[in-house]
Design an enzyme around this catalytic site. Structure first.
Site, short mmCIF file in Angstrom:
data_model
loop_
_atom_site.label_atom_id
_atom_site.label_comp_id
_atom_site.label_asym_id
_atom_site.label_seq_id
_atom_site.Cartn_x
_atom_site.Cartn_y
_atom_site.Cartn_z
N GLN B 37 0.83 -1.20 0.00
CA GLN B 37 0.00 0.00 0.00
C GLN B 37 0.86 1.25 0.00
O GLN B 37 2.07 1.20 0.23
CB GLN B 37 -0.94 -0.01 1.21
CG GLN B 37 -0.21 -0.18 2.53
CD GLN B 37 -1.06 -0.79 3.64
OE1 GLN B 37 -2.28 -0.76 3.59
NE2 GLN B 37 -0.41 -1.37 4.63
N HIS B 68 -8.50 3.15 19.47
CA HIS B 68 -7.66 2.09 20.04
C HIS B 68 -8.16 1.63 21.41
O HIS B 68 -8.12 0.44 21.72
CB HIS B 68 -6.19 2.56 20.08
CG HIS B 68 -5.62 2.70 18.71
ND1 HIS B 68 -5.03 3.86 18.23
CD2 HIS B 68 -5.57 1.82 17.67
CE1 HIS B 68 -4.65 3.68 16.98
NE2 HIS B 68 -4.96 2.46 16.61
N ASP B 92 0.30 0.06 13.28
CA ASP B 92 0.76 1.33 13.86
C ASP B 92 1.08 1.22 15.34
O ASP B 92 1.74 2.10 15.90
CB ASP B 92 -0.27 2.43 13.59
CG ASP B 92 -1.65 2.05 14.10
OD1 ASP B 92 -1.83 1.86 15.31
OD2 ASP B 92 -2.57 1.91 13.26
N GLU B 112 0.68 -8.66 11.46
CA GLU B 112 0.46 -7.52 10.55
C GLU B 112 1.10 -7.89 9.21
O GLU B 112 2.22 -8.40 9.17
CB GLU B 112 1.11 -6.28 11.15
CG GLU B 112 1.43 -5.14 10.18
CD GLU B 112 0.20 -4.47 9.58
OE1 GLU B 112 -0.74 -4.17 10.32
OE2 GLU B 112 0.20 -4.29 8.33
N ASP B 143 0.63 -12.73 6.44
CA ASP B 143 -0.78 -12.69 6.09
C ASP B 143 -1.59 -13.34 7.22
O ASP B 143 -1.43 -14.54 7.50
CB ASP B 143 -0.98 -13.45 4.77
CG ASP B 143 -2.45 -13.58 4.39
OD1 ASP B 143 -3.30 -12.87 4.99
OD2 ASP B 143 -2.76 -14.41 3.51
N ASP B 162 -7.79 -5.42 13.98
CA ASP B 162 -7.58 -3.98 13.76
C ASP B 162 -7.17 -3.80 12.31
O ASP B 162 -6.02 -3.58 11.97
CB ASP B 162 -6.46 -3.51 14.71
CG ASP B 162 -6.17 -2.03 14.57
OD1 ASP B 162 -6.90 -1.33 13.83
OD2 ASP B 162 -5.20 -1.58 15.20
N SER B 163 -8.17 -3.89 11.44
CA SER B 163 -7.90 -3.94 10.00
C SER B 163 -8.16 -2.61 9.33
O SER B 163 -8.79 -1.72 9.90
CB SER B 163 -8.81 -4.99 9.35
OG SER B 163 -10.14 -4.52 9.34
N THR B 164 -7.69 -2.50 8.11
CA THR B 164 -8.11 -1.40 7.25
C THR B 164 -9.49 -1.75 6.67
O THR B 164 -10.10 -2.76 7.07
CB THR B 164 -7.09 -1.20 6.10
OG1 THR B 164 -6.86 -2.46 5.47
CG2 THR B 164 -5.75 -0.68 6.65
N ASP B 165 -10.00 -0.93 5.77
CA ASP B 165 -11.32 -1.17 5.19
C ASP B 165 -11.36 -2.50 4.44
O ASP B 165 -10.32 -2.99 3.99
CB ASP B 165 -11.69 -0.03 4.24
CG ASP B 165 -11.82 1.30 4.97
OD1 ASP B 165 -12.13 1.31 6.17
OD2 ASP B 165 -11.59 2.35 4.33
#
Lengths: 290, 290
Positions: B37, B68, B92, B112, B143, B162-165
């Protein structure tokens, strides 16, 4: 047919916090300059119609139900007999529409300074203006500060302050003097609710509102934050206050056709706020977001 | 000295809803294209540093504490002995920082996919990355879908996603197959929490998450909405699920140095959601904001 022009956006900037919220718009439905403010209605791409006063988003048809339900129902549900209701501001009619859902209400006086806002709502926001002609309603177009000063003692059970931001025409509605007049106009066991801005962007203003409510003699007070996606920060608040006794609590249990408000959520807000919001009500607390 | 150039803004558009959120920025602190990304860190005018992945706001230093805290603490407080914690995503370090506050936690494995996000956080977001070197922590860069498939049965007490979209690298983390693997990896009475997007902008996605959690065999489920001013709509959610028993409820009472989360608010969220959020968990309910 898609048009050749690029999409247009209405963008509101919160200058103190250097952040903004934007809505894609299709066209301007109406624009005028009243004696008090600039009034614009846009057609948005996905939020229905958008009412803007002096460059600030007042409502979109998509999410106005949250604000209007949260201003009206917690106050009315906290009173056992909310017969006489006064709405301060609220020219678009959304708060009035929610108040009119309560069969316990006998009379509603709405004191709005700018007749043009209501006229524009009647024509361009009919879903908001649906209760203007309810026989219990009396529309007064006047300065609410002067009106409240002259109103008889103990003549209202519930007062709802549906104001714009505390600058320009609405500045006086956040002052302890005006809130003191509200307290005098409320009958014993009366309830006041007022929109009290974003607890995230303006924590110092929420503190000020609660200090003014305390100075005005309101014994029980509560802060009710709620999701308002088209207001800056996405979280807004109503402050609730009682003339006597404490704390504010839910008393009535009518079934209402609401979409955001629920009696269970009302009770939950009184039982446990996020820490940074609760601390806004305590002297010397930390300001969570600052 | 003020500069002559006009202010620059980072603007994220929610394309389905034709709305946007903007933050004024001062400068780009870091930019790179990792194997997975686009990673950018900005210095904003009023929100501290801003982490953007593939054009989407991940966090600002000003308000990241809400997300968080709400991802970590409700889950950990719902377990009587959360010794073994797995974090999925969360590169992060913010979720890890909150988990590490719990003395009942013995081991934390963070899985992550993109090592570069953690490297960038270590250098440019030190307040987030403060627990990377906690002796209880093992950082795995892999993964998570494959990792979870291979993980031993009943080897974790709490899993936090705690993922992205749910597009791009994170799409698989919302699938019932992955959630079924999580259930297998959780010990009896295990708790899962996952970020579940905006209940305002994406109600159909919240419904999907809860359907997938049910299909994966999670008996008790809850939706926890919270204020997140720099995410689209300003309201975000975490979904909480238990392997057995129902409903999810708070069990632990440690004192935590939180700013948004509070045990009382945790209980209040379980006791009474706004109607349009509660209905997202019910089959055939109305979608409040649509």
């Amino acid at each position: 047919m898609p048009t050749a022009s690029p999409p247009a956006w209405f963008v509101e900037v919160a200058p103190e916090r250097r952040c903004s919220i934007g809505l894609e718009i299709r066209r301007i439905v109406h624009h005028e300059r009243s004696s008090y403010q600039d009034i614009t209605v846009y057609e948005t791409a996905d939020h229905g119609r958008l009412l803007v006063l002096d460059g600030c988003i007042m409502l979109t048809e998509r999410d106005e139900f949250v604000y209007h339900e949260m201003l009206a129902h917690p106050a009315l549900m906290s009173h056992t007999a909310p017969a006489r209701v006064v709405i301060v501001g609220g020219g678009d009619g959304g708060t009035l529409r929610e108040v009119a859902r309560h069969t316990a209400v006998d009379s509603i006086v709405q004191v709005e300074i700018d007749e043009r806002v209501s006229a524009v709502a009647r024509t361009h926001l009919p879903a908001l203006a649906s209760a203007f002609d309810d026989p219990r309603v009396r529309l007064v177009f006047a300065d609410a500060v002067a009106w409240m000063r002259a109103a008889p003692r103990a003549s209202a059970d519930v007062i709802l302050i549906d104001s714009t931001d505390p600058v320009g025409p609405a500045a006086g509605l956040f002052a302890s003097e005006f809130l003191g007049d509200c307290r005098r106009v409320l009958a014993p066991d009366g309830i006041l609710a007022m929109q009290s801005e974003s607890p995230i962007l303006y924590p110092e203003l929420v503190r000020l509102v609660h200090r003014h409510l305390a100075e005005a003699g309101f014994a029980g007070r509560a802060l009710l934050p709620f999701s308002q996606p088209t207001y800056p920060s996405g979280t807004w608040s109503v402050s609730l206050a009682r003339t006597q006794g404490s704390p504010v609590r839910r008393r009535a249990v009518p079934e209402l056709p609401t979409r955001y408000y629920s009696p269970e959520h009302h009770d939950a807000l009184l039982a446990g706020l996020p820490r940074c919001y609760r601390e806004l009500l305590e002297n010397g607390g930390e300001e969570g977001y600052s």
